[in-house]
Structure formats: structure tokens, C-alpha cells
Design a protein around this motif. Structure first.
Motif, PDB file in Angstrom:
ATOM      1  N   HIS A 117      -8.595 -11.312  -0.100  1.00 19.97           N
ATOM      2  CA  HIS A 117      -9.069 -10.401   0.920  1.00 19.97           C
ATOM      3  C   HIS A 117     -10.409 -10.610   1.700  1.00 19.97           C
ATOM      4  CE1 HIS A 117      -6.184  -8.378  -1.680  1.00 19.97           C
ATOM      5  NE2 HIS A 117      -6.085  -7.450  -0.873  1.00 19.97           N
ATOM      6  N   THR A 118     -11.113 -11.609   1.349  1.00 17.03           N
ATOM      7  CA  THR A 118     -12.375 -11.682   1.901  1.00 17.03           C
ATOM      8  C   THR A 118     -12.444 -13.369   2.258  1.00 17.03           C
ATOM      9  OG1 THR A 118     -13.602 -12.175  -0.097  1.00 17.03           O
ATOM     10  CG2 THR A 118     -13.707  -9.906   0.762  1.00 17.03           C
ATOM     11  N   HIS A 119     -12.830 -13.683   3.359  1.00 15.12           N
ATOM     12  CA  HIS A 119     -13.029 -15.056   4.056  1.00 15.12           C
ATOM     13  C   HIS A 119     -14.030 -15.152   5.089  1.00 15.12           C
ATOM     14  CE1 HIS A 119      -8.861 -14.800   2.422  1.00 15.12           C
ATOM     15  NE2 HIS A 119      -9.031 -16.316   2.199  1.00 15.12           N
ATOM     16  N   LEU A 120     -14.782 -16.263   4.895  1.00 12.32           N
ATOM     17  CA  LEU A 120     -15.565 -16.721   6.078  1.00 12.32           C
ATOM     18  C   LEU A 120     -14.802 -17.494   7.354  1.00 12.32           C
ATOM     19  CD1 LEU A 120     -18.566 -18.073   3.861  1.00 12.32           C
ATOM     20  CD2 LEU A 120     -18.791 -15.762   5.174  1.00 12.32           C
ATOM     21  N   SER A 121     -15.414 -17.264   8.365  1.00 14.65           N
ATOM     22  CA  SER A 121     -14.623 -17.592   9.654  1.00 14.65           C
ATOM     23  C   SER A 121     -15.551 -18.866  10.159  1.00 14.65           C
ATOM     24  CB  SER A 121     -14.411 -16.648  10.666  1.00 14.65           C
ATOM     25  OG  SER A 121     -13.641 -17.218  11.827  1.00 14.65           O
ATOM     26  N   GLY A 122     -15.009 -20.047  10.055  1.00 19.72           N
ATOM     27  CA  GLY A 122     -15.735 -21.307  10.658  1.00 19.72           C
ATOM     28  C   GLY A 122     -16.969 -21.763  10.133  1.00 19.72           C
ATOM     29  N   ARG A 161     -11.297  -1.574   6.409  1.00 19.30           N
ATOM     30  CA  ARG A 161     -11.728  -1.812   5.054  1.00 19.30           C
ATOM     31  C   ARG A 161     -10.549  -2.101   4.123  1.00 19.30           C
ATOM     32  NH1 ARG A 161     -14.554   1.451   8.157  1.00 19.30           N
ATOM     33  NH2 ARG A 161     -16.919   1.625   8.110  1.00 19.30           N
ATOM     34  N   VAL A 162      -9.198  -1.945   4.575  1.00 21.51           N
ATOM     35  CA  VAL A 162      -8.021  -2.157   3.708  1.00 21.51           C
ATOM     36  C   VAL A 162      -7.217  -3.204   4.304  1.00 21.51           C
ATOM     37  CG1 VAL A 162      -6.053  -0.745   2.921  1.00 21.51           C
ATOM     38  CG2 VAL A 162      -8.435   0.604   3.626  1.00 21.51           C
ATOM     39  N   GLY A 163      -6.774  -4.086   3.299  1.00 21.16           N
ATOM     40  CA  GLY A 163      -5.801  -4.906   3.264  1.00 21.16           C
ATOM     41  C   GLY A 163      -4.456  -4.442   2.917  1.00 21.16           C
ATOM     42  N   PHE A 164      -3.400  -4.589   3.922  1.00 17.61           N
ATOM     43  CA  PHE A 164      -2.044  -3.944   3.737  1.00 17.61           C
ATOM     44  C   PHE A 164      -0.986  -5.107   3.529  1.00 17.61           C
ATOM     45  CE2 PHE A 164       0.126   0.346   5.138  1.00 17.61           C
ATOM     46  CZ  PHE A 164       1.196  -0.230   4.371  1.00 17.61           C
ATOM     47  N   HIS A 165      -0.573  -5.358   2.386  1.00 17.40           N
ATOM     48  CA  HIS A 165       0.533  -6.180   1.903  1.00 17.40           C
ATOM     49  C   HIS A 165       1.920  -5.584   2.102  1.00 17.40           C
ATOM     50  CE1 HIS A 165      -2.387  -8.780  -0.365  1.00 17.40           C
ATOM     51  NE2 HIS A 165      -3.138  -7.481  -0.411  1.00 17.40           N
ATOM     52  N   GLN A 166       2.923  -6.477   2.737  1.00 17.78           N
ATOM     53  CA  GLN A 166       4.290  -6.154   2.326  1.00 17.78           C
ATOM     54  C   GLN A 166       5.048  -7.210   1.955  1.00 17.78           C
ATOM     55  OE1 GLN A 166       6.570  -2.960   5.412  1.00 17.78           O
ATOM     56  NE2 GLN A 166       7.259  -4.961   6.121  1.00 17.78           N
ATOM     57  N   TYR A 167       5.830  -6.898   0.827  1.00 25.92           N
ATOM     58  CA  TYR A 167       6.649  -8.103   0.059  1.00 25.92           C
ATOM     59  C   TYR A 167       8.048  -7.971   0.142  1.00 25.92           C
ATOM     60  CZ  TYR A 167       1.758  -9.464  -1.459  1.00 25.92           C
ATOM     61  OH  TYR A 167       0.434  -9.884  -1.546  1.00 25.92           O
ATOM     62  N   VAL A 184       1.650  -2.791  -0.675  1.00 26.43           N
ATOM     63  CA  VAL A 184       0.270  -2.642  -1.394  1.00 26.43           C
ATOM     64  C   VAL A 184      -0.737  -2.475  -0.535  1.00 26.43           C
ATOM     65  CG1 VAL A 184      -1.180  -3.652  -3.413  1.00 26.43           C
ATOM     66  CG2 VAL A 184       1.344  -4.333  -3.056  1.00 26.43           C
ATOM     67  N   LYS A 185      -1.846  -1.371  -0.876  1.00 25.28           N
ATOM     68  CA  LYS A 185      -2.831  -1.265  -0.100  1.00 25.28           C
ATOM     69  C   LYS A 185      -3.952  -1.635  -0.811  1.00 25.28           C
ATOM     70  CE  LYS A 185      -1.474   3.080   1.149  1.00 25.28           C
ATOM     71  NZ  LYS A 185      -1.357   4.241   1.758  1.00 25.28           N
ATOM     72  N   PHE A 186      -5.014  -2.298  -0.259  1.00 29.51           N
ATOM     73  CA  PHE A 186      -6.042  -2.867  -1.205  1.00 29.51           C
ATOM     74  C   PHE A 186      -7.145  -2.579  -0.405  1.00 29.51           C
ATOM     75  CE2 PHE A 186      -8.513  -5.600  -3.772  1.00 29.51           C
ATOM     76  CZ  PHE A 186      -7.985  -5.845  -4.665  1.00 29.51           C
ATOM     77  N   ALA A 213       6.465 -12.616   2.789  1.00 29.50           N
ATOM     78  CA  ALA A 213       5.127 -11.987   2.558  1.00 29.50           C
ATOM     79  C   ALA A 213       4.547 -11.733   4.165  1.00 29.50           C
ATOM     80  CB  ALA A 213       4.095 -12.671   2.144  1.00 29.50           C
ATOM     81  N   GLU A 214       4.120 -10.246   4.093  1.00 25.09           N
ATOM     82  CA  GLU A 214       3.383  -9.867   5.495  1.00 25.09           C
ATOM     83  C   GLU A 214       2.171  -9.164   5.146  1.00 25.09           C
ATOM     84  OE1 GLU A 214       6.740  -8.320   8.401  1.00 25.09           O
ATOM     85  OE2 GLU A 214       7.342  -7.945   6.549  1.00 25.09           O
ATOM     86  N   LEU A 215       1.413  -9.379   6.023  1.00 22.40           N
ATOM     87  CA  LEU A 215      -0.207  -8.886   5.714  1.00 22.40           C
ATOM     88  C   LEU A 215      -0.720  -8.174   7.248  1.00 22.40           C
ATOM     89  CD1 LEU A 215      -1.745 -12.095   4.322  1.00 22.40           C
ATOM     90  CD2 LEU A 215      -0.448 -10.175   3.088  1.00 22.40           C
ATOM     91  N   THR A 216      -1.329  -7.142   7.081  1.00 16.21           N
ATOM     92  CA  THR A 216      -2.077  -6.696   8.203  1.00 16.21           C
ATOM     93  C   THR A 216      -3.134  -5.982   7.611  1.00 16.21           C
ATOM     94  OG1 THR A 216      -1.809  -5.305  10.165  1.00 16.21           O
ATOM     95  CG2 THR A 216      -0.849  -4.576   8.234  1.00 16.21           C
ATOM     96  N   ALA A 217      -4.110  -5.674   8.504  1.00 17.44           N
ATOM     97  CA  ALA A 217      -5.562  -4.788   7.870  1.00 17.44           C
ATOM     98  C   ALA A 217      -5.958  -3.755   8.675  1.00 17.44           C
ATOM     99  CB  ALA A 217      -6.580  -5.913   7.585  1.00 17.44           C
ATOM    100  N   THR A 218      -6.924  -2.670   7.976  1.00 12.14           N
ATOM    101  CA  THR A 218      -7.589  -2.050   8.788  1.00 12.14           C
ATOM    102  C   THR A 218      -9.104  -2.584   8.625  1.00 12.14           C
ATOM    103  OG1 THR A 218      -8.053  -0.304   6.940  1.00 12.14           O
ATOM    104  CG2 THR A 218      -6.217  -0.057   8.661  1.00 12.14           C
TER     105      THR A 218
END
Length: 754
Positions: free
Chosen positions: A82-87, A153-159, A273-275, A146-151
Motif C-alpha cells: 500500500h505504500t511506495h516511493l516513486s522514482g 487514504r484508502v486502497g481498494f482491492h477487488q479479487y 477489500v478496503k484498506f 486482481a484489480e486495484l484502485t485507490a482514494t
């Protein structure tokens, strides 16, 4: 192409199809392909491996490849964190990895060479979809989509599962990027009921005191759950030892924990799953979850996230060919990932002092890679994200107020100062905003914070710098480059002081800003490290990066790093003719192989001759031809760099994106101008690669750019017209942009030589 007629329509254009999040995921771009919203706190993305920091007691160089957790050439996915640094050029984060599986329960991730030994799965890029705020892939070993989207502050998974009586969703609290044995300080998980789980994770990685809280909710009750603690040293459990804590026990604590949640599924059944994350508390995570994702409509959350991206992408509307559009809007996408939001929906956040604060009147941000981003990213924000940039500066000032050392951030993340890289480049960001009039905060207090930071004698050679005018090489390994960076930052402070009529500070820092003279060796024509006795360091090699007093560069690159005084630099180096020859050689020489092996992270990525586009100290260099008698070489060189270093492909970034700096360079250069010295109100002109662009300014005005007779061979500017009048200079000003107007470049295939 985007037509001018379209720009007049009230409806926003759909620019999401031009974004390629997969760009930079191959080789050393260090980007991630997963889901995030603009400047979002959650970056929900696949990790293709989790590499230990050490192998056989030694540093593992493969760690550098996985700064963002994902490498395009890998064949397996370990899970989705759920957390990543970019570049970035450093690894951390990768919190709370989740992985859906079916069949035999495996709680070990396995290895890439023996994938069946763990829960990882093979995958194919054929089934992989990466869009702005949406990611999709088929996990081939489990027949799960597996599908992912986000707001924010929330990661939204759909499996989407196959039919199975043994379906699992694994929560891996061991996994992380920049993994080593003691990174996990502590983990606590509380199973609230059969759909809700809360907890936190404390880590000591690059950010040495990070605590992240979470709240996770399933769309379907799990049938059971279990835990395994992989800690080598088990904590004494006392009376809790009377319970079976590995199965269906509601409170779990330890350093190395993995959990599984078990389900029975029908064919094509979706489990969602909402995380949610918080830096404050599980209660804050729950508030974030319920506020931002009150329902279970995955598609709606995806659409809302992509609408947010469209709003940001529509700030600049361009016409170009297909590759040009994809390069440009992918660069805007990458530029708008960092810095990241760092507060709950109620404004609360953890500060540098580890106490809870409330952001009043601003959004609190983190992930400040300032050695990189002060050069172009924050100047770009002053044009198209002025409110956010002002909030970022207020976040820096909050950091300063919470610092026991009374210093502005150097490289800060998640209530931690990482002290990474050199200089005190917060002052560049602050000065640039003040000079350009984007400073809705107490500017005099901001200047005071800059001055106190720059006088901090105990920090990284500042005492030597103040007393001697340079940092001695026998006292500091990056003495020469740090001296040059301090001189530029001091000039920024002087410009801010001048704007605020603080004469004494202006005089002090104007003088300090000339310290670049003290590391220039006129006998060799290069910047060179000096010793405490005043002599220049022996065994000088201007091509070497090893033990020469420069960080992430050699003397050839850093001898051109006086962005605030290019005319004086040219004089020092022997005049315009010799300086032009020096620049020509930089771009055309063949660097011997031995120089690529001096450090573990040096590769041929981003290198043109001896010009290193993949590393930021050189980003202004091509524009220095503007101060010579051959400014047309800026035009051809800029177009050459864009052609060689940027492509809408997985390997399409010639080096780490560095939290958006590489992308910001492209955006400016594609538009035809660049901030050589942030802290000045001037932008040096180059050669636009777009046919036209309309910048939508926050004040309601527009600034239009046109490149007439644009083409791959027509890289030379014949003349420039600003608001129907000839522009007989090689720069435009910030005010000329923000007051609205029209800039027209007339392009041709031959240079205009005067």
C-alpha cells in the motif's frame, strides 16, 4: 490531437488514456505501475520481489533495482502493498502486502527461482492493465484476477476468484521494500469481527521511526483466520500461552507476522477489500475509510480517482503526435504523485517530534526529495499547482517548528528526517515561491527559518563553509559539490531577503553565494576539492566519481553547477568560446568503461557522452548555451535529450524519476522553457517539442504556447513572439506567464546564427 476548439468546451478532456504508469518500471526508472490518486497517501501497487538488504552478510546490490518494488522483467508477483516511493534512488515502504490465493495455504512468499515454494504467482504482461488509479492483472497460478484502485487514504482491492473451498487472502506484515532482519520493530493486529481488522506496523528502515496504522474491511465475512510469527526470537507470552494464538485468536503482536483469512468462493465471485492508512491511530484509519469509501462500488471509486487525474492533467492541454502526448501526460502523472498527503481527513498527523498535530488551513505533505525536486518540480508547481506548493512549504515550516535542531527538511518522509543527499534545498523551494509571489504564509518567518538552517554550523560542513568559504576535502567526502550547492542555496536566501527588504541578510548571503570561486582551480579549468591547508586535493581526475569530493557526479558535471551565476562561470572558465567547447565535449565524449564500475549504482542509463541526464545536477546544463554566442545549441541539445531519454515504454526513463524531477524537466522542456536557477523569476528558452499548449492557470487566465512549423527536424527557433511583440531575449518571466498571454515560437531546420 487536442484541438483549440476542444479547449473552449466546458467539459474536461479525457486525458487518462495518454497516461502510461508502466513507463519507468523497467531498468532504473524506479516507478510503480499501481493505483494512486494525485498526491495520494496510498500507493497500492504490485511488488514483483522482496529483496533482502544483505546477502551472506554483505550489501545486496539487487536492493537498488527494487526501490519501487516492481521490475518489469520479473515473472512473478509477490503481492500488493500500500505504500511506495516513486522514482527514488533509495528503498523503503512497501507496507501491508496482500495476496489472494487458492488451494494449499502457503505463508512464505517463496523465491523467484522457486516460485512454487511460496504464495507468489506467475503473471503475464498480456493480462496486465496499468492506468491512472487502476491496475489489473491475472495471477496465473491461482486463476485469480486482481484489480486495484485507490482514494487518497484508502486502497481498494477487488479479487475475482475461481470456485474454491480453500480461498485465502494473505496479509503479510513481514514484507517491505528495503528489507532487513530488524526493519520491523513491532506489529499489532486486532480482529474486530469477521469483516473488520485493525492494527499498526512500526518500522526502522530509511525512515527510522515510522508507524503506520490501518483499518481493513472485507466485503464478505471470512470463515476463519490464522497467524504465523516468523520472529527468530519469540516474545514470552505469559498467560496468553494458554490460548492457541495461531488460529482465530483476535489479538496478535510480534515482529514478523503473516496472517491468512479463509473463504469459500463461487466461480467468478468477487471479494473486495478496503484498506485505509493513518499515521495517527486505527481510529483515524477507520475515519479515513468510512469517509472516503463509504460503499462497496469499486468501479465508482475508480471513476472518481480517474476524474481527479483528469482534473490535474487538464491543467496543460497540448497538441502533439501520439508519442508526444503519451510522454507529456505520463510525465504530468509522475510529477503529480509526490509529495504525498500526510494527514487524516480531520487534519491530524504525526509530526517530526512524534506528537500529534493538526494542519490548520493547509494540507500537510511528506515525501520531500528536495535535492532532486527543487530544480524543476517545485518551480512547475508554482505555475500549475500554486496552492499545493504553498501548502508543501507550510508543511516544511511545520517540520522546522517541530525539529529539535531547528532545521528545514533535507529529505523527509513520514515524520522522519532521512538526512539524505546534500545542500539545504528547502530554501530554494521557499525562495522560489516568495520571489514569484506564491507565498500565502508568514514570509519573514520563512526567511528566518532559511537563515537559521543555513547558519547551522554543526550540519554537514556548514561551520567550515562559513569560516573558510569552502568545505575541506579532508573533513567531508562530498566537500566540493556541497560547497557548490550551499553557494546556490545562499543565493536563494539573498533573493528572498532582497524581496523582503532584509538588507543585512541580503548582503551576508550574497557574499556567501560567491563561494563557488573557492573550489575552482583555474590551472585545470575545473571545480576541484580543496584541503584544510588551502591546497587542492591531489590525484585529480575530472571524469572520476570516486574520492574526488563530488556526490553522484564528477567534476565535469559539477564544474557547470553555478546555476545562479552562469555569466560569471563562463568568465572563470575562459570565456564564451572555451565554455562552448567544454559543453560540446560534455555531450560528445566517450566515457571509458572503467568509470562505469566505480560505484555500484552507476549504469549507462541516462548518460549521453559524459552528460548524465539520469542525475539531477546536470539538468540545467543544456540551457547554459543560452549564455554563449551559440544559443541555438541549447535548442538542438534539448530536443536530442528528449528524444533519447523519454519514451512511452517500460524502459522509457533514462534514470530514476526521483519523485517527479525527471518528469518535470520533460514538461518544462516540451513547453519550451526551463527554470535554470529557481529563486529567479526567469525561465530560459529552449525548443518546444509540442505543437501547441494551453496552460490553465489558477487565476482563471491561460498562457498559450505555439510552435509554428513544428517537426522532428525543425528544432531551431527562428524567432519568438510574446503577446504579438518580438521577444529579443532568451528568457521569459514568471509574471509574463501568470498574467496570461501567448508565446509563439517559429521553428526551422537551420539555426539562426548572429
Amino acid at each position: 490531437m487536442v484541438s483549440h476548439a476542444q479547449t473552449k468546451q466546458a467539459k474536461m478532456l479525457n486525458l487518462v488514456p495518454y497516461v502510461r504508469p508502466i513507463v519507468g518500471t523497467q531498468r532504473m526508472g524506479h516507478t510503480f505501475p499501481g493505483a494512486t490518486v494525485p498526491f495520494g497517501m496510498v500507493q497500492l501497487s504490485p511488488d514483483t520481489d522482496t529483496i533482502p538488504y544483505e546477502m551472506n552478510g554483505k550489501y545486496n546490490p539487487d536492493v537498488y533495482k527494487y526501490c519501487a518494488g516492481y521490475q518489469y522483467d520479473d515473472k512473478t508477483i509477490v503481492g500488493f502493498s500500500h505504500t511506495h516511493l516513486s522514482g527514488t534512488g533509495h528503498s523503503d515502504l512497501g507496507d501491508f502486502l496482500m495476496m489472494p490465493t487458492v488451494g494449499e495455504l502457503k505463508l512464505n512468499p517463496g523465491t523467484a527461482d522457486q516460485p512454487n515454494s511460496g504464495f507468489r504467482s506467475s503473471f503475464s504482461h498480456v493480462t496486465e492493465v496499468a492506468e491512472a488509479d487502476y491496475y489489473k492483472v491475472k495471477l496465473d497460478d491461482y486463476n485469480i484476477v486482481a484489480e486495484l484502485t485507490a482514494t487518497n487514504r484508502v486502497g481498494f482491492h477487488q479479487y475475482t476468484f475461481p470456485k474454491s473451498d480453500s480461498a485465502h487472502i494473505i496479509l503479510d506484515l513481514v514484507s517491505g521494500i528495503y528489507n532487513y532482519e530488524d526493519k520491523n520493530v513491532w506489529t499489532f493486529v486486532r480482529v474486530e469481527n469477521d469483516t473488520l481488522v485493525t492494527g499498526y506496523r512500526q518500522t526502522s528502515g530509511w525512515g527510522r521511526t515510522r508507524t503506520v496504522y490501518f483499518a481493513m474491511v472485507f466485503s464478505k465475512p471470512f470463515l476463519g483466520y490464522g497467524t504465523k510469527n516468523y520472529s527468530k526470537k519469540q516474545v514470552y507470552r505469559g498467560f496468553w500461552g494458554k490460548f492457541d494464538q495461531n488460529n482465530n485468536f483476535p489479538e496478535i503482536a510480534g515482529k514478523q507476522i503473516r496472517m491468512h483469512f479463509d473463504f469459500a468462493t463461487q466461480q467468478s465471485e468477487k471479494i473486495k477489500v478496503k484498506f485505509a492508512l493513518s499515521a495517527v491511530s486505527t481510529e483515524g484509519a477507520l475515519l479515513n475509510l468510512r469517509t472516503e469509501t463509504p460503499a462497496w462500488d469499486f468501479e465508482k471509486v475508480k471513476q472518481q480517482g480517474q476524474a481527479l487525474w483528469n482534473k490535474e492533467l487538464n491543467k496543460v492541454l497540448i497538441t502533439s503526435d501520439e508519442d508526444g502526448r503519451e510522454n507529456f501526460y505520463t510525465a504530468m502523472y509522475h510529477a503529480f504523485i509526490n509529495p504525498t498527503t500526510y494527514m487524516d481527513v480531520d487534519g491530524s498527523y504525526k509530526g517530526l517530534d512524534q506528537n500529534i498535530h493538526t494542519a490548520k488551513g493547509f494540507i500537510n505533505y511528506t515525501t520531500f526529495s528536495l535535492w532532486d525536486t527543487h530544480r524543476a518540480l517545485h518551480p512547475l508547481f508554482n505555475i500549475i499547482q500554486p496552492k499545493r506548493n504553498a501548502d508543501m512549504i507550510q508543511s516544511m515550516l511545520a517540520h522546522y517548528n517541530q525539529s529539535s535542531l531547528h532545521m528545514l527538511p533535507v529529505w523527509s518522509n513520514s515524520a522522519n528526517e532521512n538526512w539524505c543527499m546534500t545542500g539545504y534545498h528547502s530554501v530554494s523551494v521557499i525562495a522560489d515561491a516568495v520571489v514569484k509571489g506564491n507565498a500565502p504564509f508568514d514570509v519573514n518567518k520563512a526567511l528566518d527559518a532559511c537563515v537559521i538552517t543555513a547558519r547551522h554550523r554543526s550540519y554537514d560542513g556548514i561551520g567550515y563553509y562559513m569560516d573558510m568559504g569552502y568545505i575541506p576535502a579532508d573533513k567531508n567526502g562530498s566537500s566540493a559539490s556541497t560547497t557548490l550547492e550551499y553557494a546556490y542555496d545562499d543565493w536563494c536566501i539573498a533573493q528572498m531577503a532582497k524581496k523582503l527588504n532584509r538588507t543585512a541578510i541580503y548582503n551576508e548571503f550574497s557574499k556567501r553565494s560567491e563561494n563557488y570561486h573557492n573550489v575552482f582551480d583555474a590551472s585545470v579549468g575545473f571545480m576541484r576539492a580543496r584541503m584544510s591547508d588551502g591546497s587542492f586535493k591531489k590525484n585529480f581526475d575530472p571524469l572520476s566519481t570516486a574520492n574526488q569530493g563530488f556526490i553522484e557526479g564528477n567534476s565535469w558535471n559539477y564544474s557547470l553547477y553555478v546555476p545562479h551565476a552562469p555569466a560569471e562561470l563562463i568568465t572563470m572558465m575562459g570565456g564564451k568560446k572555451r565554455f562552448t567547447a567544454h559543453l560540446d565535449s560534455l555531450f560528445t565524449m566517450e566515457l571509458p568503461d572503467k568509470y562505469f564500475a566505480e560505484t555500484e549504482d552507476i549504469t549507462r542509463d541516462g548518460i549521453i557522452g559524459n552528460y548524465v541526464h539520469g542525475n539531477e545536477p546536470s539538468h540545467h546544463v543544456a540551457y547554459l548555451y543560452n549564455w554563449t554566442d551559440e544559443p541555438w545549441k541549447t535548442q538542438s541539445t534539448i530536443r536530442m535529450i528528449m528524444e533519447k531519454q523519454y519514451h512511452p515504454l517500460p524502459d522509457g526513463l533514462g534514470g530514476n524519476d526521483d519523485c517527479g524531477q525527471m518528469s518535470a524537466w520533460y514538461i518544462f522542456s516540451a513547453l519550451g522553457f526551463y527554470p535554470v536557477a529557481p529563486g529567479s523569476d526567469q525561465y530560459a528558452l529552449g525548443s518546444p517539442s509540442v505543437t501547441s499548449a494551453i496552460i490553465q492557470l489558477d487565476n482563471g487566465k491561460t498562457f498559450t504556447i505555439e510552435a509554428k512549423d513544428q517537426g522532428n527536424k525543425n528544432v531551431y527557433v527562428q524567432k519568438v513572439i510574446l503577446d504579438d511583440k518580438p521577444l529579443n531575449r532568451l528568457y521569459i518571466t514568471h509574471q509574463e506567464i501568470t498574467q496570461g498571454g501567448k508565446l509563439v515560437f517559429y521553428m526551422g531546420s537551420s539555426p539562426v546564427i548572429k
